[in-house]
Design an enzyme around this catalytic site. Structure first.
Site, PDB file in Angstrom:
ATOM      1  N   SER A 174     -42.612   5.080 -10.767  1.00 27.21           N
ATOM      2  CA  SER A 174     -43.483   6.242 -10.589  1.00 27.21           C
ATOM      3  C   SER A 174     -43.959   6.735 -11.948  1.00 27.21           C
ATOM      4  CB  SER A 174     -42.721   7.373  -9.896  1.00 27.21           C
ATOM      5  OG  SER A 174     -41.740   7.921 -10.778  1.00 27.21           O
ATOM      6  N   ASP A 175     -45.171   7.308 -11.988  1.00 23.36           N
ATOM      7  CA  ASP A 175     -45.501   8.099 -13.160  1.00 23.36           C
ATOM      8  C   ASP A 175     -44.487   9.237 -13.219  1.00 23.36           C
ATOM      9  OD1 ASP A 175     -46.756   9.114 -15.398  1.00 23.36           O
ATOM     10  OD2 ASP A 175     -48.761   8.935 -14.563  1.00 23.36           O
ATOM     11  N   TRP A 176     -44.308   9.789 -14.404  1.00 21.03           N
ATOM     12  CA  TRP A 176     -43.209  10.727 -14.623  1.00 21.03           C
ATOM     13  C   TRP A 176     -43.373  11.975 -13.744  1.00 21.03           C
ATOM     14  CZ3 TRP A 176     -42.323   6.441 -16.383  1.00 21.03           C
ATOM     15  CH2 TRP A 176     -41.310   6.123 -17.287  1.00 21.03           C
TER      16      TRP A 176
END
Length: 658
Positions: A227-229
């Site tokens: 996932s993106d952060w």
């Protein structure tokens, strides 16, 4: 087992040794840039680092080489150079102990106001794919996983976390997914980052269409999706994310894929352990490929003279000469030529931690334009204080990485240069007809003074050696090798994303991609709009002539073969980017699309035959009714030239047997 054992056998063996508690622990992070480890089996936490333009200090805690930004890399149109860049940045990632490099960033430039336009490559899916692949290969040749981001349609920063992008299947297939497809199928990427936004109603981190149907089933991806952060926070559940295809949630312990949530999902029968095994296996596979399972020691180096030289070469190859009236550039190499050095970007630096967001790099030094002009002068020129007393005035203008300009998290509000820069340029040009503007920025800007100045050069964000590279190009010790990877619109309304609030930035957290496949130059061509500067544009210090265009079908009738002669008719060596565009007979398709390019350097008088091969499948268009790619018989228009608008040779070829 050891690295000499078959990969899949190692993964299978290790899966059998892991307990359920250990498996679920691997699906979420340990800290900001580290995954969980399994101490019982001597699996250490795996380190990741930001790095689309170099290794970020905030994730590596080391000062590393700052290379030119993503759009500058694309402006080089140079695959071999970017392969070398991938190898260099892979070395630097390895040197800080990172097994995963979060890059390249390959989202399409849909709007020039996107705060991350500087970080991305291009508006064109073909150019995007051609340049992303060598970067990925270079990184992974150094034993570091390239994490291609952000899948998918992460094309603005405004409301990026809550935004739902409504995009047609045709636009996805033709514009927004091809570079990701090439990254996996041709580049062999080991990791992919899922974007913050939703796509057609489903958050990308739990989009089965993206992460399972396209990425794994269709493209054959065998790595892991991260996932993106904090992006997984807006998903519905742990089982939805895992079943859709998300392997790892970052950072920290996670919000959805935290160990407790996954244990509960398995206990409740909402998730099977076999499904969990499939996701953990992808992680273990990349851990093995990068040497992480074997605790392979760091073999990379950072801040080497070779990397710093590469940064300068990349900058020179990216600089894009937009205008050069009366050949004012390169500056005449005569002793005593008086040059006024002006502008707010003359002594400015652009490389700091988190400067611009996650792409920020803090190098051990940075050569500003002023320092570079002084360093490379070598007694040839005299620097003066005012434009009135100068033979040539050079104004250094542009943007910065402050929020609201070229920066993650916030989009720009307008095309205009901030502050009083336009006024300064006009004031300078009024007193000195030989005014040269050097723009340091990562996106298109308005140029209301264009007709008043002698020359304009895009220097982008050129990295730590940028000042030296700028001076060398202005002085003629090197040439400007760049071509525009994006269209520069004359006004914001000429960008199709800016037709209404519905199309940008969206309404009620929904943005509609109503322009479909008509992005960038495709829309300008279709609407008959004259851009400020067209896609592919860039001048040289010499002259080139195109001639003798040949078009024919290959022996198996599945490849279109095109060739032409290119001759350097000027007085100095230089490089040209020969660009191939093909127009379709299908009325609903854009008038033309980039289908090939060759960058070649020639000595004065040298001639070379350039060859292009276009598989006929590349001439197909996506049909939503049949949900398939369709090849249409008819007359196709072939154009070869210097840009999308500077056509030098044209021909028609009939494809009637499809």
């Amino acid at each position: 087992m050891s690295e000499s054992d078959p990969l899949e056998q190692r993964v299978s063996d290790l899966l059998q040794r892991l307990t359920l508690a250990e498996k679920v622990s691997l699906c979420a992070g340990k800290s900001l840039f580290k995954t969980q480890g399994v101490p019982r089996l001597s699996i250490a936490p795996m380190k990741m680092t930001d790095g689309p333009r170099g290794i970020a200090f905030h994730s590596a805690l080391h000062r590393c080489t700052a290379f030119p930004s993503g759009i500058a890399q694309a402006a080089s149109w140079n695959e071999s150079l970017l392969q070398g860049y991938g190898e260099a940045v892979g070395d630097e990632a390895s040197s800080v102990g990172a097994r995963v490099l979060l890059g390249p960033a390959i989202n399409i430039t849909r709007t020039p106001l996107n705060g991350r336009t500087f970080e991305y490559l291009s508006e064109d899916p073909y150019l995007n794919a051609r340049l992303a692949v060598p970067i990925i290969r270079g990184i992974q040749q150094r034993g570091v996983a390239a994490c291609v981001k952000h899948l998918a349609v992460n094309n603005q920063e405004t409301n990026r976390v809550r935004l739902d992008a409504k995009v047609s299947e045709q636009a996805l297939e033709e514009i927004y997914l091809p570079a990701f497809k090439a990254a996996v199928e041709t580049g062999g990427a080991w990791s992919v980052m899922a974007a913050y936004n939703a796509l057609n109603g489903f958050p990308c981190c739990e989009s089965e269409y993206l992460l399972q149907h396209k990425l794994r089933n269709e493209w054959g991806f065998r790595g892991f999706v991260v996932s993106d952060w904090f992006a997984a926070r807006r998903t519905s559940s742990a089982q939805a994310c895992l079943r859709a295809g998300l392997n790892l949630e970052m950072p920290g312990k996670g919000s959805r894929l935290k160990a407790r949530n996954l244990r509960n999902a398995v206990a409740a029968g909402q998730l099977t352990e076999a499904e969990l095994d499939g996701r953990v296996a992808d992680l273990l596979r990349v851990m093995a490929l990068t040497g992480h399972l074997d605790n392979t020691p760091s073999a990379g180096r950072r801040n080497t003279p070779a990397h710093q030289q590469l940064a300068r070469t990349m900058a020179e190859e990216s600089f894009t000469l937009l205008k050069n009236r009366d050949a004012v550039l390169p500056l005449a190499p005569r002793c005593g030529l008086r040059i006024a050095l002006l502008g707010p970007k003359l002594a400015s630096r652009n490389c700091f931690p988190l400067w611009g967001g996650s792409a920020g790099v803090w190098p051990p030094y940075e050569v500003t334009p002023l320092a570079g002009m002084r360093r490379e002068n070598k007694g040839r020129y005299t620097f003066v204080r005012s434009a009135e007393e100068a033979d040539v005035a050079v104004v250094f203008a542009g943007l910065s990485h402050r929020p609201g300009l070229d920066s993650e998290g916030v989009d720009r509000k307008a095309l205009a240069l901030p502050g009083a820069q336009d006024a300064l340029i006009r004031k300078t040009a009024a007193v000195n007809p030989n005014t040269v503007v050097v723009l340091l920025c990562g996106a298109p800007v308005a140029m209301p003074w264009l007709n008043e100045v002698a020359a304009v050069m895009m220097a982008w964000y050129p990295g730590m050696e940028g000042g030296s590279a700028i001076a060398r190009v202005l002085f003629g010790d090197a040439e400007p090798g760049g071509r525009l990877p994006v269209t520069f619109p004359a006004r914001l309304a000429d960008s199709p994303a800016h037709r209404s609030l519905r199309t940008f930035p969206g309404e009620n957290n929904v943005v509609h991609y109503d322009e479909a496949s008509f992005v960038g130059y495709r829309y300008a061509d279709y609407a008959g709009i004259a851009p400020l500067f067209p896609f592919g544009h860039g001048l040289t210090y010499t002259r080139f002539a195109f001639s003798d265009l040949l078009c024919e079908l290959g022996a198996d009738d599945e490849v279109l073969r095109i060739s032409c002669q290119l001759t350097n008719t000027g007085q100095r060596a230089g490089s040209e980017v020969a660009q191939l565009y093909i127009g379709s007979p299908v009325e609903s398709c854009p008038p033309q699309a980039l289908k090939g390019f060759v960058k070649v350097r020639l000595a004065p008088g040298e001639r070379r035959r350039l060859d292009f091969e276009v598989p006929l499948d590349q001439l197909a268009h996506y049909d939503e009714i049949s949900a398939s790619w369709v090849r249409t018989a008819g007359d196709y228009r072939v154009h070869v030239g210097r840009s999308s608008r500077d056509v030098q040779l044209s021909a028609a070829i009939s494809l009637d047997d499809w």
